[in-house]
Enzyme design. Structure first.
Site, PDB file in Angstrom:
ATOM      1  CG  PHE A 157      -1.827  -1.214   1.284  1.00  0.00           C
ATOM      2  CD1 PHE A 157      -2.907  -1.344   0.405  1.00  0.00           C
ATOM      3  CD2 PHE A 157      -1.589  -2.226   2.187  1.00  0.00           C
ATOM      4  CE1 PHE A 157      -3.729  -2.473   0.455  1.00  0.00           C
ATOM      5  CE2 PHE A 157      -2.416  -3.352   2.238  1.00  0.00           C
ATOM      6  CZ  PHE A 157      -3.477  -3.474   1.373  1.00  0.00           C
ATOM      7  CG  ASN A 216      -4.975   0.487  -5.217  1.00  0.00           C
ATOM      8  OD1 ASN A 216      -4.774   1.150  -4.200  1.00  0.00           O
ATOM      9  ND2 ASN A 216      -3.996   0.012  -5.945  1.00  0.00           N
ATOM     10  N   GLY A 261     -10.255  16.219 -10.407  1.00  0.00           N
ATOM     11  CA  GLY A 261      -9.135  16.649 -11.244  1.00  0.00           C
ATOM     12  C   GLY A 261      -9.299  16.114 -12.646  1.00  0.00           C
ATOM     13  CB  CYS A 268      -1.635   1.343  -8.491  1.00  0.00           C
ATOM     14  SG  CYS A 268      -0.051   0.612  -8.042  1.00  0.00           S
ATOM     15  CE  LYS A 271      -0.431  -2.487 -11.989  1.00  0.00           C
ATOM     16  NZ  LYS A 271      -0.736  -3.462 -10.956  1.00  0.00           N
ATOM     17  CE  LYS A 329       1.733   9.834  -5.861  1.00  0.00           C
ATOM     18  NZ  LYS A 329       1.188   9.192  -4.687  1.00  0.00           N
ATOM     19  NE  ARG A 336       5.059   2.714 -13.715  1.00  0.00           N
ATOM     20  CZ  ARG A 336       5.435   1.830 -12.784  1.00  0.00           C
ATOM     21  NH1 ARG A 336       5.346   0.548 -13.028  1.00  0.00           N
ATOM     22  NH2 ARG A 336       5.911   2.232 -11.624  1.00  0.00           N
TER      23      ARG A 336
HETATM   24  C1  UDX Z   1       4.937  -3.223  -9.116  1.00  0.00           C
HETATM   25  C2  UDX Z   1       3.734  -3.880  -9.842  1.00  0.00           C
HETATM   26  O1  UDX Z   1       3.692  -3.461 -11.186  1.00  0.00           O
HETATM   27  C3  UDX Z   1       2.408  -3.553  -9.249  1.00  0.00           C
HETATM   28  O2  UDX Z   1       1.480  -4.496  -9.652  1.00  0.00           O
HETATM   29  C4  UDX Z   1       2.444  -3.566  -7.778  1.00  0.00           C
HETATM   30  O3  UDX Z   1       1.246  -3.249  -7.182  1.00  0.00           O
HETATM   31  C5  UDX Z   1       3.515  -2.700  -7.325  1.00  0.00           C
HETATM   32  O4  UDX Z   1       4.730  -3.276  -7.767  1.00  0.00           O
HETATM   33  P1  UDX Z   1       6.461  -1.118  -9.505  1.00  0.00           P
HETATM   34  O5  UDX Z   1       7.453  -1.502  -8.459  1.00  0.00           O
HETATM   35  O6  UDX Z   1       6.110   0.301  -9.640  1.00  0.00           O
HETATM   36  O7  UDX Z   1       5.054  -1.865  -9.379  1.00  0.00           O
HETATM   37  O8  UDX Z   1       6.905  -1.796 -10.884  1.00  0.00           O
HETATM   38  P2  UDX Z   1       8.180  -1.512 -11.767  1.00  0.00           P
HETATM   39  O9  UDX Z   1       8.707  -0.143 -11.498  1.00  0.00           O
HETATM   40  O10 UDX Z   1       7.812  -1.939 -13.139  1.00  0.00           O
HETATM   41  O11 UDX Z   1       9.273  -2.522 -11.182  1.00  0.00           O
HETATM   42  C6  UDX Z   1       9.329  -3.882 -11.439  1.00  0.00           C
HETATM   43  C7  UDX Z   1      10.811  -4.254 -11.575  1.00  0.00           C
HETATM   44  O12 UDX Z   1      10.939  -5.657 -11.649  1.00  0.00           O
HETATM   45  C8  UDX Z   1      11.456  -3.670 -12.817  1.00  0.00           C
HETATM   46  O13 UDX Z   1      12.626  -2.978 -12.447  1.00  0.00           O
HETATM   47  C9  UDX Z   1      11.798  -4.908 -13.658  1.00  0.00           C
HETATM   48  O14 UDX Z   1      12.960  -4.740 -14.432  1.00  0.00           O
HETATM   49  C10 UDX Z   1      11.971  -5.945 -12.562  1.00  0.00           C
HETATM   50  N1  UDX Z   1      11.804  -7.347 -13.021  1.00  0.00           N
HETATM   51  C11 UDX Z   1      10.689  -7.719 -13.702  1.00  0.00           C
HETATM   52  C12 UDX Z   1      12.793  -8.286 -12.724  1.00  0.00           C
HETATM   53  O15 UDX Z   1      13.804  -7.956 -12.109  1.00  0.00           O
HETATM   54  N2  UDX Z   1      12.606  -9.580 -13.115  1.00  0.00           N
HETATM   55  C13 UDX Z   1      11.513  -9.980 -13.803  1.00  0.00           C
HETATM   56  O16 UDX Z   1      11.398 -11.156 -14.150  1.00  0.00           O
HETATM   57  C14 UDX Z   1      10.519  -9.017 -14.116  1.00  0.00           C
HETATM   58  C1  UDX Z   2      -1.755   4.004  -5.119  1.00  0.00           C
HETATM   59  C2  UDX Z   2      -2.296   3.666  -3.722  1.00  0.00           C
HETATM   60  O1  UDX Z   2      -2.698   4.872  -3.067  1.00  0.00           O
HETATM   61  C3  UDX Z   2      -1.242   2.943  -2.891  1.00  0.00           C
HETATM   62  O2  UDX Z   2      -1.788   2.541  -1.643  1.00  0.00           O
HETATM   63  C4  UDX Z   2      -0.719   1.705  -3.635  1.00  0.00           C
HETATM   64  O3  UDX Z   2      -1.701   0.699  -3.704  1.00  0.00           O
HETATM   65  C5  UDX Z   2      -0.261   2.089  -5.042  1.00  0.00           C
HETATM   66  O4  UDX Z   2      -1.309   2.800  -5.731  1.00  0.00           O
HETATM   67  P1  UDX Z   2      -0.175   5.861  -6.205  1.00  0.00           P
HETATM   68  O5  UDX Z   2      -0.721   5.366  -7.498  1.00  0.00           O
HETATM   69  O6  UDX Z   2       1.300   5.973  -6.048  1.00  0.00           O
HETATM   70  O7  UDX Z   2      -0.689   4.932  -4.982  1.00  0.00           O
HETATM   71  O8  UDX Z   2      -0.764   7.321  -5.937  1.00  0.00           O
HETATM   72  P2  UDX Z   2      -2.082   7.912  -5.267  1.00  0.00           P
HETATM   73  O9  UDX Z   2      -1.653   8.952  -4.317  1.00  0.00           O
HETATM   74  O10 UDX Z   2      -2.977   6.864  -4.757  1.00  0.00           O
HETATM   75  O11 UDX Z   2      -2.776   8.662  -6.509  1.00  0.00           O
HETATM   76  C6  UDX Z   2      -3.288   7.948  -7.614  1.00  0.00           C
HETATM   77  C7  UDX Z   2      -3.926   8.898  -8.600  1.00  0.00           C
HETATM   78  O12 UDX Z   2      -5.116   9.468  -8.058  1.00  0.00           O
HETATM   79  C8  UDX Z   2      -3.053  10.085  -9.008  1.00  0.00           C
HETATM   80  O13 UDX Z   2      -3.158  10.293 -10.408  1.00  0.00           O
HETATM   81  C9  UDX Z   2      -3.646  11.265  -8.273  1.00  0.00           C
HETATM   82  O14 UDX Z   2      -3.449  12.489  -8.940  1.00  0.00           O
HETATM   83  C10 UDX Z   2      -5.111  10.881  -8.257  1.00  0.00           C
HETATM   84  N1  UDX Z   2      -5.877  11.505  -7.163  1.00  0.00           N
HETATM   85  C11 UDX Z   2      -5.582  11.222  -5.877  1.00  0.00           C
HETATM   86  C12 UDX Z   2      -6.937  12.359  -7.465  1.00  0.00           C
HETATM   87  O15 UDX Z   2      -7.232  12.630  -8.645  1.00  0.00           O
HETATM   88  N2  UDX Z   2      -7.671  12.897  -6.442  1.00  0.00           N
HETATM   89  C13 UDX Z   2      -7.398  12.635  -5.130  1.00  0.00           C
HETATM   90  O16 UDX Z   2      -8.111  13.161  -4.251  1.00  0.00           O
HETATM   91  C14 UDX Z   2      -6.320  11.770  -4.837  1.00  0.00           C
END
Ligand code: UDX
Ligand code: UDX
Length: 462
Positions: A157, A216, A261, A268, A271, A329, A336
């Site tokens: 989270f 989420n 907004g 996250c 997806k 944000k 992404r």
């Molecule tokens: C990830 C997931 O996408 C998401 O579903 C989850 O909720 C949060 O964790 P994030 O850490 O932001 O999100 O992903 P990303 O920045 O794409 O990092 C994944 C890393 O794993 C990349 O650096 C990729 O190169 C690496 N990877 C992927 C490996 O080292 N081995 C693999 O086989 C596949």
């Molecule tokens: C989210 C979850 O909050 C976190 O717990 C984890 O599961 C990963 O996914 P993240 O995607 O990094 O985190 O950012 P978050 O702060 O949740 O914002 C997500 C999107 O919602 C952003 O584009 C933000 O601009 C938007 N947002 C957020 C709004 O449009 N309005 C709001 O009031 C809050």
């Protein structure tokens, strides 16, 4: 002190590894991306996450963290705990692409030499842990090995930009387990992060997997709810800020995630909302509410872009357009599913000359658009462009005063994040399009009809 392997050095994996290292565990990070590994070996975080660089350096200096490029190498040290933090991006049909998770499970099964607790931290559809267990079992069978192992779910989270606080001081830690042994290992591992009763929440694996999507989807629902209300506010003469304040003061509702907004983005929410719809489809349960949340979010983006087109028309070849904010944000370089990508694409279709600025995300955007857009500082942009579009509410932007915008050639701003006071904008003579606060501008209904023309609004029924 535990020996932990973390697979994937993305936003989640690296934060996880570094935080466990900070609590005296010995962590091996496995990352297949050559550039990321090179950066990490040089002690540098390969992306922007506030505070992570310092914690990483500490962990390296205290020999609490090492980096390798294969699971095979990492498992030679027999880590008791393995976290899978690889990406699970959306496929075109909205389903989560789990190929990286299956690869990881296969590699672990091929290289495991001792008991381990394998934990899914990435967001994965319900049922994934079971499949991971089967894959590891099959690989062990292929090696004629009968090894004890556990699989667990421990969803992350972590909000980008505030991920260290979320990890070090969590609201809650959710774990899905099948055995007492797995429960004890996780309890022990997370003890240093637990300060309140009921903060460590144990459940079966399916419940933990679903909890992540529920969390989420709930937050995304609040945002879409407010975004749709903001559209209505503009039509009925209300100000969405007042409405938000009015409902948030109800302690049952609260104020978090109620900011309207340009729609939610990031790695996250978009997806996970789509994946939850798919999970429903596969289990014969229509997720009609979540489907609408997704639709409202798409519409919000289109509607914002259409406001620009309705005002300026479809030929922007004579216009210089400034964009403030490219990340999805503030406090992250992550683009992404960022609204900026859609906005830039449409503006380029209409031949606009774009100059953009973001404190952290410029190089990521440059990788997509190459030399099709230019970059400059926030201040210089104001001097150079006809109108301004605001897509991320970076603190740096909020320090600007209304009068600073008078220099814009057309004196027009489209603000997708409601950063400024519409009354002040109005008195400075600036046409300030915002999200749900257009009535505060005292714009007459005749004028409003002009920029909400039916032809351009591309209306969909929700
Ligand atoms: C990830 C997931 O996408 C998401 O579903 C989850 O909720 C949060 O964790 P994030 O850490 O932001 O999100 O992903 P990303 O920045 O794409 O990092 C994944 C890393 O794993 C990349 O650096 C990729 O190169 C690496 N990877 C992927 C490996 O080292 N081995 C693999 O086989 C596949
Ligand atoms: C989210 C979850 O909050 C976190 O717990 C984890 O599961 C990963 O996914 P993240 O995607 O990094 O985190 O950012 P978050 O702060 O949740 O914002 C997500 C999107 O919602 C952003 O584009 C933000 O601009 C938007 N947002 C957020 C709004 O449009 N309005 C709001 O009031 C809050």
């Amino acid at each position: 002190m535990s020996r932990i392997a973390v697979i994937g050095a993305g936003y989640v994996g690296l934060v996880t590894g570094v935080c466990f290292a900070q609590k005296n565990n010995f962590v091996t990070i496995i990352e297949k991306d050559k550039n990321k590994i090179e950066s990490l070996l040089a002690g540098k975080v390969p992306f922007y996450e506030p505070g992570l660089d310092d914690l990483l350096k500490n962990a390296i200096n205290q020999n609490k963290i090492v980096f390798v490029n294969s699971i095979n190498k990492a498992l030679k040290d027999n880590p008791q705990i393995i976290f899978s933090c690889v990406g699970t991006p959306s496929m075109p049909d909205g389903d989560a692409d789990l190929s990286a998770v299956w690869n990881v499970a296969t590699e672990v099964g091929k290289n495991l030499n001792d008991y381990c607790l394998f934990i899914n931290k990435s967001t994965v559809p319900v049922g994934t842990a079971k499949k991971v267990e089967n894959i590891i079992s099959q690989e062990l069978k292929n090696r004629d090995l009968s090894l004890d192992f556990d699989v667990a779910s421990n969803p992350e989270f972590l909000k980008e930009g505030d991920a260290l606080n979320d990890f070090l001081m969590p609201d809650r830690i959710v774990v899905g387990i099948k055995t007492d042994k797995a429960k004890k290992i996780l309890e022990n591992l997370y003890k240093p992060f637990v300060s309140k009763k009921d903060q460590f929440i144990c459940m079966n694996i399916e419940s933990a997997e679903l909890t992540k999507y529920a969390s989420n989807a709930m937050l995304a629902t609040r945002i879409s709810f407010m975004n749709q209300l903001a559209l209505l506010a503009d039509k009925v003469g209300a100000d969405i800020f007042d409405v938000k304040n009015g409902i948030a003061k109800d302690s049952r509702i609260g104020s978090a995630f109620l900011n309207p907004g340009i729609g939610y983005g990031g790695s996250c929410f978009p997806k996970d909302v789509k994946a939850l719809i798919k999970i429903g489809e596969k289990n014969n349960q229509e997720m009609s509410m979540i489907r609408v949340v997704d639709k409202v979010n798409d519409y919000q983006r289109q509607n914002f872009i259409n406001k620009i087109i309705s005002y300026y028309g479809r030929n922007l070849s004579e216009k210089k357009v400034g964009i403030w904010g490219l990340s999805f944000k503030p406090e992250t370089d992550d683009i992404r599913s960022a609204p900026s990508i859609d906005v830039i694409k449409r503006l380029l279709d209409y031949e606009a000359d774009i100059i953009a600025y973001d404190p952290q995300a410029q190089s990521n955007i440059r990788n997509i658009f190459d030399n099709k857009i230019k970059f400059d500082s926030a201040k210089n942009i104001l001097n150079k462009v006809d109108f301004l579009i605001i897509l991320t509410e970076w603190k740096e932007f909020l320090n600007y005063k209304t009068n600073d915008f008078k220099i814009l050639n057309d004196k027009v701003i489209f603000d997708g994040r409601n950063c400024f006071d519409p009354i002040k904008m109005k008195s400075a003579g600036i046409r300030y399009f915002n999200i749900g606060r257009n009535n505060i501008n005292k714009i007459t209904f005749e004028e409003k009809n002009f920029f909400y023309s039916k032809e351009d609004l591309n209306e969909i029924s929700l």
